[in-house]
Design an enzyme around this catalytic site. Structure first.
Site: not given
Length: 492
Positions: A328, A426
């Site tokens: 991310c 994630h």
């Protein structure tokens, strides 16, 4: 109409999240439809629901413990700090505004209709709702506009259990001091006290409990031992950030000031001979086998922080010899450039580390979605992950690509340096096959053999932890008393 019970604490970090999760699992095993609720959460660890909405990670964990799908109505207000004095305010799973602390303090009562609506939605889905408070109800400077402790308890007419943490010391003062600072009406709501995280012989507490009950006028409903369960932490106050020794396979996670979603690495902590160390300085880096750049709530700001304290240069120099993986915000940092003309973050543009051939353009709209599939074919060290299944989620403010026109394709992105990769996903390592492949490749690279064992998916591991937590609470809490409190509860 659902029955309701609320867990409040004498301070932050006394174990409210775990007690709530354990009660959810216990009551679920007793045949009830149970759901967690927290009206306002402050955390940088968040989760994306199937609805594509964002809630605090703790409520997603508690929903898993209850055996139900996490929903946005379980956490209608989420505050994600962007600095020491301001936060991104998320309402019903969507970004609402960025507010300073004083501005939010004055505004938050305007969110009561959304909180009531979320709670009413949850009532239709559950027999029992277990509510988690935040911080302490004795924060008298915040009482006037409270929407998360006694203010919420009054709103939904919830009986309260007050927990104190004996492991920190002074638990009798914690509990009695909290009761002393509550109003007479607030004290009436407290139906029992819980002494949490006790170590030793419980009989030694006998006199102390007698005095506590006599002075406080409220019975102790349980003394819960220190529980060695591994569940996901709510925020960056997590104990896992403490210094650790390097294991046979040593994984380092860069701990920025606004690190987020560090639960991505919990899966590796269950693997024997693997260490996961969180590092905030070059001195603490050591000689790791792999470096993770995790998510960030302020990607540009955290990259500047790394640049100023020397960690950026350390990561770049290490990337020539050891694997580096960005997730991310960490993925964005590894690219060529990060720009934010729409003011999505502080600053308008910053040069990246140049380790991946991507540029990131910040957007005002946050990407929130669950994803699953198999890892694309990738060359270099991370080729061990090619074809491995994953289930996870994306939650980010930017789009990344070679021309900044579309999100970079594929689960993993690599560059000319075959030691470096990045992803927006994630939970990409949560499947046992993926975690085992990465750790096995690192062990092979070092020429070592790890102890033979069967790895389990992180979800399976968590299920065992929920049951273990529930077993302990069943032994040390008086569940007849807990259900008695519920039977007496009335919901407006």
């Amino acid at each position: 109409m659902a029955k309701v019970m609320m867990i409040q604490g004498t301070m932050s970090g006394v174990g409210k999240s775990f007690l709530t999760a354990g009660l959810c699992r216990l009551m679920k095993r007793d045949g009830y439809r149970v759901a967690p609720f927290k009206s306002q959460n402050m955390a940088l660890n968040s989760y994306v629901t199937e609805e594509g909405l964002e809630i605090g990670r703790a409520q997603a964990m508690q929903a898993e413990a209850a055996g139900i799908t996490p929903l946005a109505c379980m956490n209608p207000v989420l505050l994600k700090p962007t600095s020491h004095t301001s936060s991104q305010v998320i309402v019903n799973g969507r970004v609402f505004a960025d507010m300073g602390a004083r501005e939010y303090f004055s505004y938050k009562q305007n969110l009561i209709p959304q909180i009531k609506q979320a709670f009413q939605t949850l009532e239709g889905l559950a027999d029992i709702i277990v509510i988690e408070g935040a911080g302490s109800p004795a924060e008298v400077n915040l009482r006037e506009h409270d929407i998360v402790n006694m203010g919420l308890a009054e709103l939904v007419d919830a009986p309260v259990l007050l927990a104190g943490d004996i492991d920190r010391g002074g638990v009798f003062a914690q509990l009695l001091g909290t009761l002393l600072l509550l109003t007479a009406e607030e004290r009436k709501r407290i139906k029992g006290l819980i002494i949490n995280r006790f170590r030793g012989d419980v009989s030694l507490l006998g006199t102390g409990i007698e005095i506590l009950e006599k002075k406080g006028g409220i019975p102790v409903k349980g003394v819960v031992p220190y529980m060695d369960v591994q569940l996901e932490d709510e925020d960056s106050l997590a104990g896992r950030f403490a210094d650790k020794k390097a294991g046979a396979v040593d994984l380092v996670v860069i701990r920025y000031p606004t690190i987020s979603n560090f639960t991505d690495f919990n899966v590796f902590e269950q693997i024997p001979e693997v260490s996961v160390r969180y590092v905030a300085s070059v001195d603490g880096l050591g000689q790791p086998d792999l470096i993770f750049l995790p998510g960030s709530k302020n990607t540009m700001g955290d990259l500047r922080w790394m640049r100023q304290n020397g960690l950026e240069e350390a990561v770049k120099s290490n990337a020539a010899r050891i694997p580096v993986c960005g997730i991310c915000g960490g993925f964005q940092m590894l690219g060529e450039q990060i720009s934010g003309p729409q003011g999505a973050e502080t600053g308008t543009s910053i040069k990246g580390m140049g380790l991946l051939p991507v540029e990131t353009k910040m957007q005002s709209e946050k990407v929130r979605r669950q994803v699953k599939g198999v890892v694309n074919r990738i060359e270099g060290f991370f080729s061990a992950l090619s074809g491995k299944a994953f289930e996870g989620y994306e939650i980010h403010m930017g789009i990344s690509g070679s021309n900044c026109g579309e999100t970079a394709a594929g689960a993993l992105i690599a560059g000319s340096n075959k030691n470096v990769c990045g992803t927006y996903i994630h939970g990409i390592f949560d499947k046992a096959e993926a975690a085992a492949a990465l750790v096995g490749a690192l062990a092979d690279r070092k020429g070592i053999c790890l102890a033979k064992g069967t790895y389990m998916d992180y979800r399976q591991f968590k299920e065992k932890q929920y049951d273990r937590l529930a077993d302990l609470l069943k032994e040390y809490l008086d569940m007849e008393e807990m259900y008695g409190i519920l039977r007496e509860a009335h919901v407006k």
